[in-house]
Design a protein around this motif. Structure first.
Motif, mmCIF file in Angstrom:
data_model
loop_
_atom_site.group_PDB
_atom_site.id
_atom_site.type_symbol
_atom_site.label_atom_id
_atom_site.label_comp_id
_atom_site.label_asym_id
_atom_site.label_seq_id
_atom_site.Cartn_x
_atom_site.Cartn_y
_atom_site.Cartn_z
ATOM 1 N N ALA A 1 0.234 -1.456 0.254
ATOM 2 C CA ALA A 1 0.150 -0.268 -0.447
ATOM 3 C C ALA A 1 0.817 1.503 -0.343
ATOM 4 O O ALA A 1 0.518 2.644 0.232
ATOM 5 N N GLY B 1 4.502 3.597 -1.969
ATOM 6 C CA GLY B 1 4.526 4.327 -2.661
ATOM 7 C C GLY B 1 5.143 3.248 -3.984
ATOM 8 O O GLY B 1 4.367 3.042 -5.408
ATOM 9 N N VAL B 2 6.077 2.791 -3.632
ATOM 10 C CA VAL B 2 6.824 1.816 -4.960
ATOM 11 C C VAL B 2 5.842 0.876 -4.933
ATOM 12 O O VAL B 2 5.244 0.440 -6.128
ATOM 13 N N THR C 1 1.011 -6.775 2.965
ATOM 14 C CA THR C 1 0.542 -5.381 3.270
ATOM 15 C C THR C 1 0.506 -5.907 5.104
ATOM 16 O O THR C 1 -0.398 -6.699 5.447
ATOM 17 N N GLY C 2 -0.003 -4.712 5.682
ATOM 18 C CA GLY C 2 0.204 -4.642 6.696
ATOM 19 C C GLY C 2 -1.133 -3.508 7.326
ATOM 20 O O GLY C 2 -2.427 -4.225 8.458
ATOM 21 N N ARG C 3 -2.313 -3.759 5.819
ATOM 22 C CA ARG C 3 -3.188 -2.004 5.863
ATOM 23 C C ARG C 3 -4.134 -3.594 5.561
ATOM 24 O O ARG C 3 -4.753 -3.070 4.308
ATOM 25 N N ARG D 1 1.250 -8.770 6.032
ATOM 26 C CA ARG D 1 2.656 -8.728 5.727
ATOM 27 C C ARG D 1 3.168 -9.625 7.101
ATOM 28 O O ARG D 1 4.077 -9.863 7.164
ATOM 29 N N CYS E 1 14.792 -3.023 -3.506
ATOM 30 C CA CYS E 1 14.632 -2.173 -3.845
ATOM 31 C C CYS E 1 14.538 -0.882 -2.716
ATOM 32 O O CYS E 1 15.360 -0.179 -1.943
ATOM 33 N N LEU F 1 14.115 -0.979 2.209
ATOM 34 C CA LEU F 1 14.497 -1.078 3.301
ATOM 35 C C LEU F 1 12.935 -0.485 4.904
ATOM 36 O O LEU F 1 13.891 -0.188 5.673
ATOM 37 N N SER G 1 17.208 3.691 -7.935
ATOM 38 C CA SER G 1 17.513 4.989 -8.469
ATOM 39 C C SER G 1 17.929 6.492 -8.643
ATOM 40 O O SER G 1 17.763 6.958 -9.521
HETATM 41 P P1 NDP Z 1 6.322 3.697 1.599
HETATM 42 O O1 NDP Z 1 6.356 4.830 3.345
HETATM 43 O O2 NDP Z 1 4.931 4.287 1.002
HETATM 44 O O3 NDP Z 1 5.841 2.818 1.682
HETATM 45 C C1 NDP Z 1 6.559 1.547 2.669
HETATM 46 C C2 NDP Z 1 5.397 0.619 3.170
HETATM 47 O O4 NDP Z 1 6.085 -0.378 3.679
HETATM 48 C C3 NDP Z 1 4.017 1.218 3.979
HETATM 49 O O5 NDP Z 1 3.452 1.512 3.253
HETATM 50 C C4 NDP Z 1 3.811 -0.416 4.514
HETATM 51 O O6 NDP Z 1 3.107 -1.224 3.323
HETATM 52 C C5 NDP Z 1 5.481 -1.318 4.661
HETATM 53 N N1 NDP Z 1 5.739 -1.161 5.689
HETATM 54 C C6 NDP Z 1 6.777 -0.365 6.430
HETATM 55 N N2 NDP Z 1 6.904 -0.571 6.914
HETATM 56 C C7 NDP Z 1 7.260 -2.092 7.384
HETATM 57 C C8 NDP Z 1 7.705 -2.962 8.377
HETATM 58 N N3 NDP Z 1 8.108 -2.639 9.502
HETATM 59 N N4 NDP Z 1 7.595 -4.036 7.841
HETATM 60 C C9 NDP Z 1 7.188 -4.724 6.724
HETATM 61 N N5 NDP Z 1 6.537 -3.475 6.131
HETATM 62 C C10 NDP Z 1 6.637 -1.855 6.709
HETATM 63 O O7 NDP Z 1 7.741 4.270 0.763
HETATM 64 P P2 NDP Z 1 7.970 4.211 -0.504
HETATM 65 O O8 NDP Z 1 7.414 3.162 -1.147
HETATM 66 O O9 NDP Z 1 8.212 5.185 -1.214
HETATM 67 O O10 NDP Z 1 9.163 3.118 -0.534
HETATM 68 C C11 NDP Z 1 9.240 2.126 -0.113
HETATM 69 C C12 NDP Z 1 10.983 1.655 0.003
HETATM 70 O O11 NDP Z 1 11.705 1.707 -0.367
HETATM 71 C C13 NDP Z 1 11.562 2.329 1.223
HETATM 72 O O12 NDP Z 1 12.653 2.081 1.979
HETATM 73 C C14 NDP Z 1 12.365 3.478 0.323
HETATM 74 O O13 NDP Z 1 14.151 3.797 1.150
HETATM 75 C C15 NDP Z 1 13.133 2.502 -0.770
HETATM 76 N N6 NDP Z 1 13.083 3.265 -2.648
HETATM 77 C C16 NDP Z 1 14.238 2.815 -2.645
HETATM 78 C C17 NDP Z 1 14.288 3.402 -3.359
HETATM 79 C C18 NDP Z 1 15.891 2.814 -3.948
HETATM 80 O O14 NDP Z 1 16.223 3.600 -5.193
HETATM 81 N N7 NDP Z 1 16.493 1.689 -4.336
HETATM 82 C C19 NDP Z 1 13.656 4.164 -4.235
HETATM 83 C C20 NDP Z 1 12.582 4.876 -3.759
HETATM 84 C C21 NDP Z 1 12.387 4.245 -2.562
HETATM 85 P P3 NDP Z 1 1.924 -1.574 4.310
HETATM 86 O O15 NDP Z 1 1.314 -0.869 4.903
HETATM 87 O O16 NDP Z 1 0.814 -2.391 3.087
HETATM 88 O O17 NDP Z 1 2.012 -2.750 4.670
#
Ligand code: NDP
Length: 330
Positions: A162, A164-165, A184-186, A204, A247, A249, A274
């Motif tokens: 849920a 951005g990526v 997802t956790g949601r 998740r 990609c 963390l 990226s």
């Molecule tokens: P968001 O905050 O939009 O999404 C991250 C999602 O990860 C959350 O919505 C949640 O999804 C899930 N999440 C959060 N915390 C946890 C946890 N403790 N355990 C498991 N799942 C978790 O971030 P982005 O999508 O923008 O970025 C995601 C990751 O990708 C980041 O770590 C970012 O740094 C990395 N990134 C790396 C890039 C690169 O060049 N390699 C470029 C862009 C991003 P849900 O609620 O569905 O569970």
């Protein structure tokens, strides 16, 4: 250039501690070196922007800093051969918002080599709805395709679904005909994720605790934005010959895995960056986003906020409270 507004991050030079981000007025003299000056029209908030604004991680490596890793706007002056006044451009990464003043300001000055022309077929606002997160999702899809992971090979898991990526990855993979499992956790976002293109939803929690070195083979490939224990479990449940594009963390930067998936199942771990990705792959990713990301889906996974909301929303994003992508009107 008169004085203009910017989000401004400073630090205590004695303790080296970052001060809370604030809105300030700066001038053209504050901008850093570059051969193209841009009137910023839209930006977005990525995970990394959240880290920079809140100071949760040492993302900012030059002070003072204007955060904001993604820009879309119009060139107002250029000494770069590829760009002229009036051109619409976008920028993702290259250390902008980390070591070079970024997008959360009315104006920005960049090295023109970092820019790409705004893709035909997308507005500047849509480019920011995609942003680094969405363009990284496409880099992950390209990596899986290069590895021969076609829809007939089996399901694709998307973690951080849920976010951005995850949201953009699901929309693209769904359109390309993959069977997408969204982790997802949601649970409340099941409807949203299925509308984007997910076929199955997975809690998740199934992946976030220590698991076995090898598990049942469940997916041909994965887009992982979460890292840590989740990535270890994703690898352990990838089918023979499959691949995982890693990609992110969001759970953590560690990878508590074993070599078993690699040496017994020939699984490949595909690293995706990226920030420093070369220009041709950026152009390829945006061409593919124009072709393979439905504009209705892009609209449904994004919403627009104002400049004054950026600082508050950055914290919410890190708390996992933001769904999909944000467009910031500068
Ligand atoms: P968001 O905050 O939009 O999404 C991250 C999602 O990860 C959350 O919505 C949640 O999804 C899930 N999440 C959060 N915390 C946890 C946890 N403790 N355990 C498991 N799942 C978790 O971030 P982005 O999508 O923008 O970025 C995601 C990751 O990708 C980041 O770590 C970012 O740094 C990395 N990134 C790396 C890039 C690169 O060049 N390699 C470029 C862009 C991003 P849900 O609620 O569905 O569970």
């Amino acid at each position: 250039m008169d004085r203009f507004k910017a989000i401004w991050i400073t630090r205590d030079e004695e303790t080296k501690k970052q001060h809370p981000a604030q809105i300030a007025e700066i001038s053209g003299d504050d901008l850093m070196e570059g051969n193209v000056t841009v009137k910023v029209e839209h930006s977005t908030i990525n995970y990394k922007d959240g880290l920079a604004i809140t100071g949760t991680s040492p993302v900012v490596r030059r002070f003072p800093m204007v955060p904001g890793i993604d820009t879309s706007g119009e060139v107002i002056s250029s000494d770069h051969p590829d760009y002229a006044k009036g051109d619409k451009v976008i920028l993702n990464g290259w250390g902008v918002g980390e070591t070079h003043l970024g997008a959360y300001a009315d104006f920005a000055r960049f090295n023109g080599d970092w820019l790409i022309p705004k893709p035909d077929g997308l507005t500047g606002a849509q480019c920011m709805a995609i942003g680094t997160a969405g363009y990284t999702a496409m880099l992950c899809v390209l990596a899986l395709e290069r590895h021969g992971i076609t829809p007939d090979r089996g399901p694709i898991l998307v973690t951080g679904a849920a976010g951005g990526v995850g949201s953009v990855a699901i929309a693209v993979l769904g359109k390309l005909g993959y069977h997408v499992i969204a982790s997802t956790g949601r649970a409340s976002e099941e409807g949203y994720l299925k509308d984007l293109g997910a076929s199955e939803i997975m809690d998740r929690a199934e992946l976030s605790e220590k698991g076995r070195p090898l598990g049942k083979e469940r997916w041909a490939g994965a887009v992982d934005a979460v890292g840590s224990m989740t990535l270890a479990n994703v690898l352990a449940q990838t089918q023979y010959g499959g691949a995982v594009a890693a990609c992110g963390l969001a759970q953590g930067m560690d990878l508590p895995s074993t070599v078993m998936p690699f040496i017994l199942r020939g699984v490949s771990l595909l690293g995706v960056d990226s920030v420093m990705a070369p220009r041709p792959i950026r152009i390829e990713a945006y061409d593919r986003l124009v072709a393979d990301l439905d504009q209705d889906k892009l609209q449904s996974l994004s919403r627009t906020i104002g400049f004054d909301d950026v600082i508050g929303t950055a914290g919410e994003l890190l708390e996992g409270k933001v769904r999909g992508r944000l467009i910031v009107e500068i």
